[in-house]
Write an enzyme that holds these catalytic residues in place. Structure first.
Site, PDB file in Angstrom:
ATOM      1  N   TRP A 102       0.825  -1.214   0.000  1.00  0.00           N
ATOM      2  CA  TRP A 102       0.000   0.000   0.000  1.00  0.00           C
ATOM      3  C   TRP A 102       0.857   1.262   0.000  1.00  0.00           C
ATOM      4  CZ3 TRP A 102      -4.238  -1.258  -1.981  1.00  0.00           C
ATOM      5  CH2 TRP A 102      -4.868  -2.464  -1.655  1.00  0.00           C
ATOM      6  N   ASP A 171      -1.803   6.478   6.284  1.00  0.00           N
ATOM      7  CA  ASP A 171      -2.875   5.567   5.883  1.00  0.00           C
ATOM      8  C   ASP A 171      -3.150   4.674   7.088  1.00  0.00           C
ATOM      9  OD1 ASP A 171      -4.422   3.508   4.866  1.00  0.00           O
ATOM     10  OD2 ASP A 171      -3.099   3.059   3.169  1.00  0.00           O
ATOM     11  N   LYS A 195     -12.261  -2.136   6.565  1.00  0.00           N
ATOM     12  CA  LYS A 195     -11.439  -2.975   7.434  1.00  0.00           C
ATOM     13  C   LYS A 195     -11.980  -2.941   8.870  1.00  0.00           C
ATOM     14  CE  LYS A 195      -8.900  -3.301   3.769  1.00  0.00           C
ATOM     15  NZ  LYS A 195      -7.833  -2.444   3.338  1.00  0.00           N
TER      16      LYS A 195
HETATM   17  C1  LIG Z   1      -7.216  -2.057   1.907  1.00  0.00           C
HETATM   18  C2  LIG Z   1      -6.206  -1.009   2.014  1.00  0.00           C
HETATM   19  C3  LIG Z   1      -6.081   0.016   1.070  1.00  0.00           C
HETATM   20  C4  LIG Z   1      -6.913   0.078  -0.184  1.00  0.00           C
HETATM   21  O1  LIG Z   1      -8.203   0.412   0.097  1.00  0.00           O
HETATM   22  P1  LIG Z   1      -9.306   0.497  -1.037  1.00  0.00           P
HETATM   23  O2  LIG Z   1     -10.462   1.054  -0.256  1.00  0.00           O
HETATM   24  O3  LIG Z   1      -9.541  -0.870  -1.558  1.00  0.00           O
HETATM   25  O4  LIG Z   1      -8.830   1.436  -2.074  1.00  0.00           O
HETATM   26  C5  LIG Z   1      -5.136   0.994   1.276  1.00  0.00           C
HETATM   27  N1  LIG Z   1      -4.333   0.959   2.354  1.00  0.00           N
HETATM   28  C6  LIG Z   1      -4.417  -0.012   3.281  1.00  0.00           C
HETATM   29  C7  LIG Z   1      -3.501  -0.004   4.449  1.00  0.00           C
HETATM   30  C8  LIG Z   1      -5.359  -1.026   3.142  1.00  0.00           C
HETATM   31  O5  LIG Z   1      -5.447  -1.993   4.059  1.00  0.00           O
END
Ligand SMILES: *Cc1c(COP(=O)(O)O)cnc(C)c1O
Length: 366
Positions: A102, A171, A195
């Site tokens: 990511w 993030d 998540k």
């Molecule tokens: C799942 C995830 C993403 C991507 O998220 P999307 O909503 O599918 O674009 C980005 N960063 C992290 C840490 C993730 O776990």
């Protein structure tokens, strides 16, 4: 009806209480004679729903008054671009720490949009199994970027880098509200909801007001400007109404069960139970190094080192676990083996059931 223990990395399990409340209100939300799914986002009935969700984010995360809370679409992945377009506007340079898929995608997107990306640290040398120690970041960067919890690699920052005046962007998609976090240390935080917060469809952004610019990088579409959404209180266009409603319920559930501190305590209990099991096993082991381990996502391997044989045994594990009501345990192809995601909504009973299954599987197969 029987429910499984769902260890999916995302979309992932939600608290059962929340699902039951949503079901009970499905046809008639609070005497309106409609489902929240059918409601205008500008209606009198809907307004308190989004206001409640924002108020609870602010309260549970202790968000300072000089930050905006936004409900956006496009997932975490769209933030990779929005961060670059809205923050990369003075020197056009940004510092990235690469700790996995990511973080790499975020850096690649910034580079794609013309940002001069400096990779100031990386853990790629050991397949991202640890978080590099970068206590201090300095330079003429518009922002510094980290992925706080690495969903695929199962790693997590145990410190917040000191960036001085450089806005720190993180993030927190896979660890939001799993532990206390000092929002004031960051310029911008974002999390895709699927998540730890809600079903897929909404991305929570917490941004310091001085970073909301009227002059993003040239060519930035209106929908990609934080200013657009901040000015319109996330109602510039139709927001993901139902997902925000479910998020509100998840936030209420966190509050009712003791808030973020209590959540963190339960998460530590679950993760420690699981790591202790892995660390004392002679069949299984965790892939993430101690000192960098995620409380939310735990990849693990068996002691089978031959790649072909490992594939057979891993497939058998995943299949038999599913038959035992423990689903979505396949590992990510970049790490191999298995991965158990044990987000806020996973119960300690779920973790205990997984350990019991693993013990039985080890005895039968090794
Ligand atoms: C799942 C995830 C993403 C991507 O998220 P999307 O909503 O599918 O674009 C980005 N960063 C992290 C840490 C993730 O776990």
């Amino acid at each position: 009806m029987s429910r499984v223990y769902n260890f999916s990395a995302g979309p992932s399990c939600l608290p059962e209480e929340v699902l039951k409340e949503c079901a009970a209100e499905m046809l008639d939300y609070k005497g309106t004679g409609q489902s929240v799914m059918e409601m205008s986002h500008r209606s009198k009935a809907y307004k308190p729903i989004i206001e409640n969700a924002e108020a609870l984010v602010r309260k549970l995360m202790n968000v300072p008054d000089n930050y905006k809370v936004l409900f956006l679409q496009g997932g975490g992945s769209t933030q990779f671009a929005m961060v670059a377009q809205n923050l990369g506007i003075h020197t056009g340079k940004a510092a990235y720490i690469k700790t996995g898929v990511w973080a790499k995608k975020a850096a690649a997107e910034a580079a794609h949009l013309g940002i001069k990306v400096d990779t100031i640290a990386s853990s790629e040398d050991k397949n991202f199994s640890y978080i590099p120690k970068v206590e201090k970041i300095s330079g003429d960067y518009d922002y510094a970027y980290i992925c706080f919890n690495n969903t695929i690699m199962g790693t997590h920052y145990e410190y917040i880098p000191d960036t001085g005046n450089i806005p720190l962007v993180a993030d927190i998609s896979s660890c939001i509200l799993s532990e206390p976090l000092d929002v004031s240390k960051f310029g911008l935080l974002f999390a895709g909801a699927q998540k730890n917060l809600a079903p897929a469809g909404v991305t929570l952004v917490i941004i310091r007001e001085d970073l909301i610019t009227e002059t993003p990088r040239e060519g930035t579409p209106t929908m990609m400007m934080y200013k657009t959404h901040a000015d319109a209180e996330s109602m510039y266009n139709t927001p993901p109404c139902y997902t925000i409603y479910v998020m509100g319920k998840v936030l209420e559930w966190i509050e009712k069960t003791g808030g973020v501190e209590a959540m963190h305590k339960r998460n530590l209990e679950k993760a420690n139970l699981f790591y202790n099991y892995l660390d004392s096993s002679d069949v299984y082991h965790a892939t993430a190094e101690k000192g960098s381990r995620s409380l939310m996502n735990i990849p693990f391997l068996t002691k089978e080192t031959d790649a072909d044989k490992a594939k057979v045994i891993n497939d058998k594990f995943v299949k038999e676990a599913a038959e035992a009501g423990l689903v979505n345990l396949a590992g990510h192809r970049l790490v191999g083996g298995m991965r158990a995601s044990i987000y806020n909504a996973m119960t300690i009973d779920g973790v205990k059931a997984l350990i019991a299954f693993m013990d039985k599987f080890a005895k039968e197969n090794f």
